[in-house]
Scaffold this motif. Structure first.
Motif: not given
Length: 544
Positions: A331-337
């Motif tokens: 999900e988008k929350e898993d994107i760190i950068s």
């Protein structure tokens, strides 16, 4: 101590440029300009490069970080281009083994999918045979069972197997820097934050430029026998300024890459797959303890549209990941950068079906300005050689290109085959400084044979690191960046010199405030300048 490519030596280098007429002035500090700088300087052409931002701040620092060997061109049966790129990739790997490493890549083959097992097998064999790749880099076909054993998170529904081939992952921004450092070592001059505002003409021919130092506001005149426009996505802006923009123009395509931690997305090998929504290709590539995925592609009208991305671009990649790696539920929350870059293609009134894969384009205007567009980073050296061949012919210089056999700064590790031995040797030295093995590997892959300089600074600057409440290895890297790589700001360091901003954003957040104060103290910034640089860092962190 005098460091020729140092932030401390920048003013002296600028003053030296003002005197006399140089042979070659290159505008644009990406890998295309860097390659031309080194090739020309080695041949005896006195050369200068100016970059309006930081070196590798454009596409050269925001690519997919793969040194393509030409395998994709087998689909068009363009084996000449495949062979050329495979050779160039091998040269880059040998000349900078610390910055390029073999990366196994899987091409999943599905029933009714875009890849055919037979055609993929033939393509791999043709590529291996005709491009003379090393035995260890040869491709092979894998069964469904073998494929899922390697990548169990891959979608197994209707999977028939995969093709396995070798790409080379590269540190794109650092490769650009090492090329420039090697050129400066040999007498070239290079300045970042120097914006060319206008050309100086004589009888309709460009003989110089007026450039503004963005760090001080000073405007200077530089005169040159030859001028090269290697500004990448900004190429047409200078051509328009020169009134030489014609029906050959650039098409700009923005590419988005997302970064995930390996705790939520783990891969043993990279995976190269075709989007389930269209014909675009996407890759997921391991990078230490991270995975990066790219790229979504969006046509843009202006290069200023590159910095940010839309939800639809992000969701395009997430939706494809959800299809090919359904078990992960990313999900988008898993994107760190993330990072965005821009690819350039030449638009002509007439073009062949393979034009978009052109390795380079060279355009000479009526004012004799040479505009160079690089089609792929792998081709930077041969493109530079062709540009400098023409320049040398006009300057009556007969020296041939030598860059095929020039080991770049940091590459003196005994050759690519012995790099792993060099890492082992440096691991022992790094452990004596209480560094983890993971950190040592990261530093050696970043600095190569220059790692001794980092270790020496760690030993001798412990007190200074403690004063600024910074890890000793981080402080050593900052000092090295200022003294040897013309780092002018924390963002230069965290983004282009180390990639910490993209792959370790939490590390940046922990340390950037003290780093800002260190830079402010060292460079004697005014409160206003400190606030500007603080804003730049915080905007970059918010974006990542």
């Amino acid at each position: 101590m005098n460091h020729s490519f140092s932030s401390e030596n920048r003013e002296n280098m600028k003053n030296e440029m003002k005197t006399g007429v140089i042979d070659l002035l290159i505008i644009g500090g990406g890998i295309a300009g860097a390659g031309i700088l080194l090739d020309a300087q080695v041949r005896g052409v006195s050369s200068v490069i100016l970059e309006m931002n930081d070196f590798a701040s454009g596409a050269s620092g925001h690519s997919t970080k793969l040194c393509h060997g030409g395998f994709r061109h087998t689909k068009q049966f363009d084996m000449k281009r495949s062979a050329e790129l495979a050779k160039e990739r091998a040269i880059i790997h040998e000349n900078a083994p610390h910055l390029t490493r073999p990366e196994p890549m899987l091409i999943p083959i599905y029933k009714e999918g875009p890849f055919d097992r037979w055609k993929t097998s033939i393509g791999l064999k043709m590529f291996d045979h005709l491009t003379d790749v090393k035995k260890r880099d040869r491709g092979e076909m894998l069964s469904k069972k073998q494929t899922l054993k390697i990548e169990p998170s891959l979608n197994g529904d209707r999977l028939k197997g995969s093709g396995l081939y070798i790409e080379y992952r590269m540190e794109d921004a650092r490769l650009t820097l090492e090329i420039i450092k090697e050129a400066v070592k040999r007498g070239a001059k290079a300045l970042n934050y120097m914006k060319v505002e206008s050309f100086i003409y004589e009888n309709g021919v460009a003989i110089g430029v007026i450039a503004v130092d963005l760090t001080s506001g000073e405007a200077i005149k530089l005169y040159a026998k030859k001028i090269v426009n290697a500004t990448g996505a900004w190429l047409d802006r200078l051509r328009e300024q020169d009134r030489s923009l014609n029906d050959t123009k650039l098409k700009l395509v923005k590419g988005l890459h997302l970064v995930f931690d390996s705790s939520v997305f783990s891969l043993k090998y990279g995976v190269y797959f075709k989007s389930k929504m269209d014909d675009k290709m996407i890759c997921a590539v391991p990078y230490h303890n991270k995975i990066y995925v790219g790229m979504s592609e969006t046509d843009i009208e202006d290069v200023s549209d590159v910095a940010s991305y839309s939800e639809s671009e992000r969701d395009y990649l997430l939706e494809n990941l959800g299809h090919f790696f359904p078990q992960l539920n990313l999900e988008k929350e898993d994107i760190i950068s993330y990072w965005t870059g821009v690819r350039t293609f030449v638009q002509k009134s007439t073009k062949s079906k393979n034009d978009e894969y052109s390795n380079h384009e060279i355009i000479i205007s009526d004012s004799k300005i040479i505009s160079v567009m690089l089609g792929t980073l792998t081709a930077y050296r041969i493109t530079a050689s062709k540009v400098v061949d023409g320049i040398c012919e006009q300057l009556k210089i007969t020296n041939p290109s030598e860059t095929e056999s020039i080991t770049l700064s940091g590459g003196h590790v005994g050759g690519s085959d012995l790099f792993s031995n060099y890492v082992k040797k440096m691991t022992k030295a790094g452990k004596e400084l209480e560094l983890s093995e993971q950190k040592i590997n990261q530093l050696v892959e970043r600095y190569g044979s220059n790692i001794g300089n980092i270790f020496a600074k760690m030993r001798t600057n412990k007190r200074h690191a403690k004063r600024w409440d910074l890890p000793s290895d981080l402080y050593a890297e900052i000092r090295y960046g200022i003294e040897e790589e013309m780092v002018m700001s924390p963002l230069d360091f965290f983004s282009r010199r180390t990639s910490y901003l993209y792959f370790e954003p939490h590390y940046v957040k922990e340390n950037y405030k003290m780093v800002l104060h260190y830079f402010s103290d060292y460079f004697h910034w005014s409160p206003e300048r400190l606030q500007i640089e603080t804003n730049r860092m915080e905007e970059a962190l918010a974006s990542s």
